[in-house]
Design an enzyme around this catalytic site. Structure first.
Site, short mmCIF file in Angstrom:
data_model
loop_
_atom_site.label_atom_id
_atom_site.label_comp_id
_atom_site.label_asym_id
_atom_site.label_seq_id
_atom_site.Cartn_x
_atom_site.Cartn_y
_atom_site.Cartn_z
N TYR A 212 0.84 -1.19 0.00
CA TYR A 212 0.00 0.00 0.00
C TYR A 212 0.88 1.25 0.00
O TYR A 212 0.58 2.23 -0.67
CB TYR A 212 -0.94 0.00 1.21
CG TYR A 212 -1.96 -1.11 1.14
CD1 TYR A 212 -3.20 -0.90 0.55
CD2 TYR A 212 -1.69 -2.38 1.67
CE1 TYR A 212 -4.14 -1.92 0.48
CE2 TYR A 212 -2.62 -3.40 1.60
CZ TYR A 212 -3.85 -3.16 1.01
OH TYR A 212 -4.77 -4.18 0.92
N ASN B 202 -12.45 -0.51 -5.36
CA ASN B 202 -12.26 -0.92 -6.75
C ASN B 202 -13.43 -1.80 -7.20
O ASN B 202 -13.63 -2.88 -6.65
CB ASN B 202 -10.94 -1.70 -6.86
CG ASN B 202 -10.72 -2.34 -8.20
OD1 ASN B 202 -11.33 -1.96 -9.19
ND2 ASN B 202 -9.85 -3.34 -8.23
N HIS C 77 -5.64 -7.33 -6.17
CA HIS C 77 -5.13 -8.51 -5.46
C HIS C 77 -3.61 -8.52 -5.39
O HIS C 77 -3.04 -9.24 -4.60
CB HIS C 77 -5.66 -9.80 -6.11
CG HIS C 77 -5.26 -9.97 -7.54
ND1 HIS C 77 -5.98 -9.39 -8.59
CD2 HIS C 77 -4.23 -10.63 -8.12
CE1 HIS C 77 -5.40 -9.71 -9.73
NE2 HIS C 77 -4.33 -10.46 -9.47
#
Length: 171
Positions: free
Chosen positions: A103, A127, A136
């Site tokens: 992230y 999303n 993912h």
């Protein structure tokens, strides 16, 4: 006009929602791709038209992805989000097949401060295009599988599929 269909996949039945588009391959721009058990999944609404033929191109690309022969989708997307979400989603689209980023990496890619990691996570969680916009591929800073609207088992399976396909392509 909003169109929808379902297709079978190794993760279960996927719900595809799209809009007619003269510029999209196959004539349909994808608005949403939902999987079983997904948080905040799309729900078919009154007035939507079921049309499997409108999703022939998108379904073919998904089949190619799942069988390991397609590593980059060529699908037009419709719908949007805030400017911040759009920047995060563009960063997701740039993550190469078979690789992962944290992230924090995504925050850095969009020029956001490290403190924006939580906001990045929220944008990723919003999303609407699971699988084709590869959220993912985003993992925790420590390498742990974290947060996926389709569930961590689905995230693990998608990453394993990409790793297996990448290994097959390089051997």
């Amino acid at each position: 006009m909003t169109l929808h269909t379902t297709i079978d996949s190794p993760l279960g039945e996927l719900l595809l929602v799209g809009e007619e588009s003269v510029t999209a391959k196959g004539g349909t721009a994808l608005v949403s791709l939902s999987m079983p058990g997904q948080r905040h999944t799309a729900v078919v609404r009154h007035g939507w038209i079921e049309d499997a033929d409108a999703f022939t191109e998108i379904a073919a690309q998904l089949r190619g992805y799942f069988d390991g022969t397609l590593i980059r989708f060529d699908i037009e997307y419709a719908g949007g989000g805030s400017d911040f979400r759009q920047r995060v989603w563009e960063a997701l689209d740039s993550i190469p097949y078979g690789t992962t980023l944290s992230y924090g990496d995504i925050a850095a890619r969009i020029g956001a401060p490290r403190a924006a990691v939580r906001a990045v996570g929220t944008a990723i969680g919003a999303n609407p295009l699971l699988i084709v916009r590869p959220c993912h591929r985003v993992i925790g800073a420590d390498g742990a599988l974290t947060g996926y609207a389709g569930g961590l088992d689905a995230k693990r399976r998608l990453l394993e599929l990409e790793l297996k396909s990448t290994e097959a392509l390089t051997s």
